[in-house]
Design an enzyme around this catalytic site. Structure first.
Site, PDB file in Angstrom:
ATOM      1  N   GLU A  21       0.867  -1.180   0.000  1.00  0.00           N
ATOM      2  CA  GLU A  21       0.000   0.000   0.000  1.00  0.00           C
ATOM      3  C   GLU A  21       0.902   1.228   0.000  1.00  0.00           C
ATOM      4  O   GLU A  21       1.422   1.635   1.035  1.00  0.00           O
ATOM      5  CB  GLU A  21      -0.937   0.014   1.199  1.00  0.00           C
ATOM      6  N   ASP A  28      -7.555  -3.347   7.914  1.00  0.00           N
ATOM      7  CA  ASP A  28      -6.597  -2.239   7.776  1.00  0.00           C
ATOM      8  C   ASP A  28      -5.956  -1.966   9.139  1.00  0.00           C
ATOM      9  O   ASP A  28      -5.659  -0.824   9.494  1.00  0.00           O
ATOM     10  CB  ASP A  28      -7.276  -0.978   7.228  1.00  0.00           C
TER      11      ASP A  28
END
Length: 383
Positions: A126, A271
């Site tokens: 990410e 997350d």
């Protein structure tokens, strides 16, 4: 699969199968795997009044238990993995955050070894190929356009363990990078993006198949400028990640995604960062300092939300009780869909003979009571 004398029968629970829920069902565990039959002498564990669902699959997770997947030793990574296993996540993809390219490549090497050992299910990069105006908890000075050569460098450094790369596909090199990832069997995910509706559609046509934490770190829906959200929700080729912690999303937005995309196109993720399963305090997410207060993680500088402290057992319970979603839909989003995306559905993601005996036992209130991974109890339900 033939049953052995080592088989164990988990009996009496509501068992959620790909075909639906079986009341008073049973799951037969034979070694590491689920079996189709058991020997007459196999011991029986009575789980009447409980649910048995597949082990959770988290395809976007940065850490937990006070440990980060973005830094530290292999043992520290394993500490985070064990924390999430205790909360039902039996398959986990380790996510990095934006950093220097060489450092990310080195990190990929360590995480690739843990993938080869079967401890994690791969790597999600990410950043750093994201848009500065939607950076969230990523260091602006380290961001860069998605040059296909640099994207390829990270994929190669992962030695086959790269599962997903999040990109702002509207940036120079974005579409070529999506095509590169698709050619290498790596998920191209659209996220931390300022793309328009049309730009997002072009990225999907190029091969992007996932929306990184839909709604978060992207423009909102506007009546004359629908932006990426509308394009991602409407396209059957895209699976949308959702962080169901009550902080990242209003329940109405979760319902919108399930209603418009359908349960078959949703992946519930955490997350999570270091504080998941650990507690409030000061942490680091990559190079950035994070303060966790009342379970909400925010950057010390600027106050942006910095990942979550969520575990998937909490996300599951919230989806069923607060959001009133059918249990079968939640199982699809939290187990089957992510397993399919990362290419492991032949091994995990549903309760079927031949697959790993990865499962979660929940009580009638959907609180976690047991976790089994590969036939061994991580959390014993005590029956």
């Amino acid at each position: 699969m033939a049953a052995s004398t080592q088989s164990t029968v988990l009996s009496g629970a509501k068992v959620v199968l790909p075909t639906g829920t079986v009341a008073g069902g049973r799951v037969i565990v034979d070694g590491e795997r689920i079996a189709g039959s058991a020997s007459p002498a196999a011991p029986v564990a009575d789980l009447t009044g409980h649910w048995i669902v597949p082990g959770f699959v988290d395809m976007h997770n940065h850490g937990g238990g006070g440990a980060s997947f973005t830094s530290g030793t292999a043992e520290e990574v394993l500490k985070g993995v064990r924390t999430h296993r205790e909360h039902g996540t039996t398959t986990l993809v380790a996510s990095t955050v934006t950093g220097e390219l060489d450092e990310l490549a080195r990190r990929a090497g360590l995480l690739a070894e843990l993938t080869q050992q079967g401890e994690i299910a791969g790597i999600h990069f990410e950043g750093p190929f994201i848009n500065a105006c939607r950076k969230g908890a990523h260091k602006a000075e380290l961001l860069r356009d998605p040059d296909p050569a640099e994207v390829r460098k990270l994929v190669d450094a992962a030695h086959g363990a790269a599962r997903m790369v999040t990109l702002a596909t509207e940036l120079p090199g974005g579409l070529d990078s999506v095509r590169l990832l698709a050619e290498h069997g790596v998920i191209a995910a659209i996220g931390h993006t300022d793309a328009t509706y049309d730009q997002t559609r072009r990225a999907i046509d190029a091969g992007a198949t996932v929306a990184t934490h839909l709604y978060n770190a992207m423009p909102g829906l506007e009546h004359r400028a629908p932006g990426p959200i509308a394009a991602l929700l409407e396209d059957e080729r895209v699976t949308v990640e959702l962080i169901n912690d009550g902080t990242h999303l209003h329940p109405a937005m979760l319902e919108l995604a399930f209603h418009h995309a359908g349960a078959h196109r949703v992946a519930l993720i955490t997350d999570a960062m270091d504080a998941a399963g650990f507690g409030d305090g000061t942490y680091h997410l990559g190079p950035l300092e994070v303060e966790v207060k009342d379970g909400v993680a925010r950057l010390v500088e600027g106050g942006s939300i910095a990942g979550s402290t969520l575990t998937l057992d909490t996300a599951f319970k919230r989806a069923v009780t607060v959001d009133a979603l059918p249990v079968e839909s939640v199982v699809q989003a939290i187990s089957a869909n992510p397993a399919k995306l990362i290419g492991l559905y032949d091994q995990v993601g549903s309760l079927e003979p031949g697959k790993y005996a990865d499962l979660v036992v929940l009580d009638a209130a959907f609180d976690l009571k047991g976790v089994m991974r590969r036939g061994e109890w991580i959390v014993n339900p005590g029956v």
